[in-house]
Motif scaffolding. Structure first.
Motif, PDB file in Angstrom:
ATOM      1  N   ASP A 185       0.858  -1.191   0.000  1.00 45.85           N
ATOM      2  CA  ASP A 185       0.000   0.000   0.000  1.00 45.85           C
ATOM      3  C   ASP A 185       0.895   1.241   0.000  1.00 45.85           C
ATOM      4  O   ASP A 185       0.891   2.033   0.938  1.00 45.85           O
ATOM      5  CB  ASP A 185      -0.919  -0.027   1.220  1.00 45.85           C
ATOM      6  N   ARG A 222       3.985   5.563   2.478  1.00 43.16           N
ATOM      7  CA  ARG A 222       2.786   4.894   2.986  1.00 43.16           C
ATOM      8  C   ARG A 222       2.130   5.835   3.977  1.00 43.16           C
ATOM      9  O   ARG A 222       2.725   6.186   4.992  1.00 43.16           O
ATOM     10  CB  ARG A 222       3.143   3.564   3.667  1.00 43.16           C
ATOM     11  N   GLY A 223       0.942   6.275   3.638  1.00 45.10           N
ATOM     12  CA  GLY A 223       0.262   7.239   4.492  1.00 45.10           C
ATOM     13  C   GLY A 223       1.014   8.544   4.611  1.00 45.10           C
ATOM     14  O   GLY A 223       0.970   9.200   5.660  1.00 45.10           O
TER      15      GLY A 223
END
Length: 266
Positions: free
Chosen positions: A33, A51-52
């Motif tokens: 992700d 990520r994020g």
């Protein structure tokens, strides 16, 4: 264990040298992700996997003639030039001399005496990776070496690493390396070193570093990776006392590993 409270000798950066940046981005963003953020028009294609919104790794083009796709770990240093002198004094070689990366920091790339490539990062505006030890982030670094004893001597000289050897049966020894001040007492392992078996050396295997990425489901992540073009080197396997792990090569041939569990056996 890895942390982002970096001290000299601890892993503080990780990047992938890839022959096709777009293909590498497509592969890793389908497996994890992750999102990709370019470092800008003056960065030569270099950019960040995030990520994020937090940087977990980076990717850039291969810079050397004949270089193979590979992940390269970087270790924290307060003085890249002094580390260069230590590397050369201990029998290593310089692949890229210390250089400033805008105001982000100062980097250099080396090879240890057994041929494994690694780098150092002297922080400037960029201290290092934003996050480690969370799902889909770096959680371990590992060296497969054609001469583990020589490698251990070298890294002790350069980074003051200490070691704990553990028997894995069948005359196999796994070495966990630690760094002074690199973690909580009893949980200071930063990575591992393994001697390449003779049959691997005879088959052409060379010394190399590779990363482990944490995963909540090793089998599912491995399936996504193979679906995106990865080659399985070690299928998902339970490692007693450690967790469930797998080792793969991405679609360009760069090795990396997955693990559900705690790789720090130290």
């Amino acid at each position: 264990m890895l942390t982002t409270d970096f001290v000299p000798g601890t892993p503080n950066w990780l990047d992938l040298g890839a022959p096709d940046i777009d293909a590498a981005v497509a592969f890793y963003t389908s497996v994890f992700d992750w999102e990709f953020q370019s470092a800008g028009p003056n960065a030569g294609g270099y950019g960040f996997f995030q990520r994020g919104g937090r940087t977990v790794a980076a990717v850039g083009p291969l810079m050397e003639e004949g270089a193979s796709p590979a992940w390269t770990p970087y270790f924290h240093t307060r003085d890249a030039d002094a580390t260069r002198a230590a590397v050369e004094g201990a029998g290593g070689t310089v692949r890229a001399a210390p250089m400033d990366v805008f105001t982000a920091g100062r980097m250099a790339q080396f090879s240890d005496p057994t041929g494994a490539d690694f780098g150092v990062w002297q922080p400037g505006d960029t201290v290092g990776l934003d996050v480690v030890m969370e799902p889909e982030t770096l959680c371990w670094t590992e060296l497969y070496s054609t001469d583990a004893a020589a490698a251990k001597d070298f890294y002790t000289t350069v980074f003051s690493w200490s070691y704990e050897d553990m028997s894995m049966g069948d005359d196999l020894v796994y070495t966990v390396f630690s760094v002074p001040g690199g973690g909580r007492e009893g949980d200071t392992g930063q990575g591992g070193i393994m001697q390449l078996p003779q049959e691997n050396r005879d088959a052409g295997s060379a010394s190399e570093w590779h990363p482990y990425f944490a995963t909540e489901d090793c089998d599912a992540t491995c399936t996504r990776a193979t679906g995106a073009g990865a080659t399985v080197m070690i299928p998902p396997t339970d490692a007693p006392g450690v967790g469930r792990l797998a080792m793969l090569k991405d679609l360009a041939g760069a090795p990396f590993a997955l693990i559900k569990g705690d790789p720090n056996m130290g």
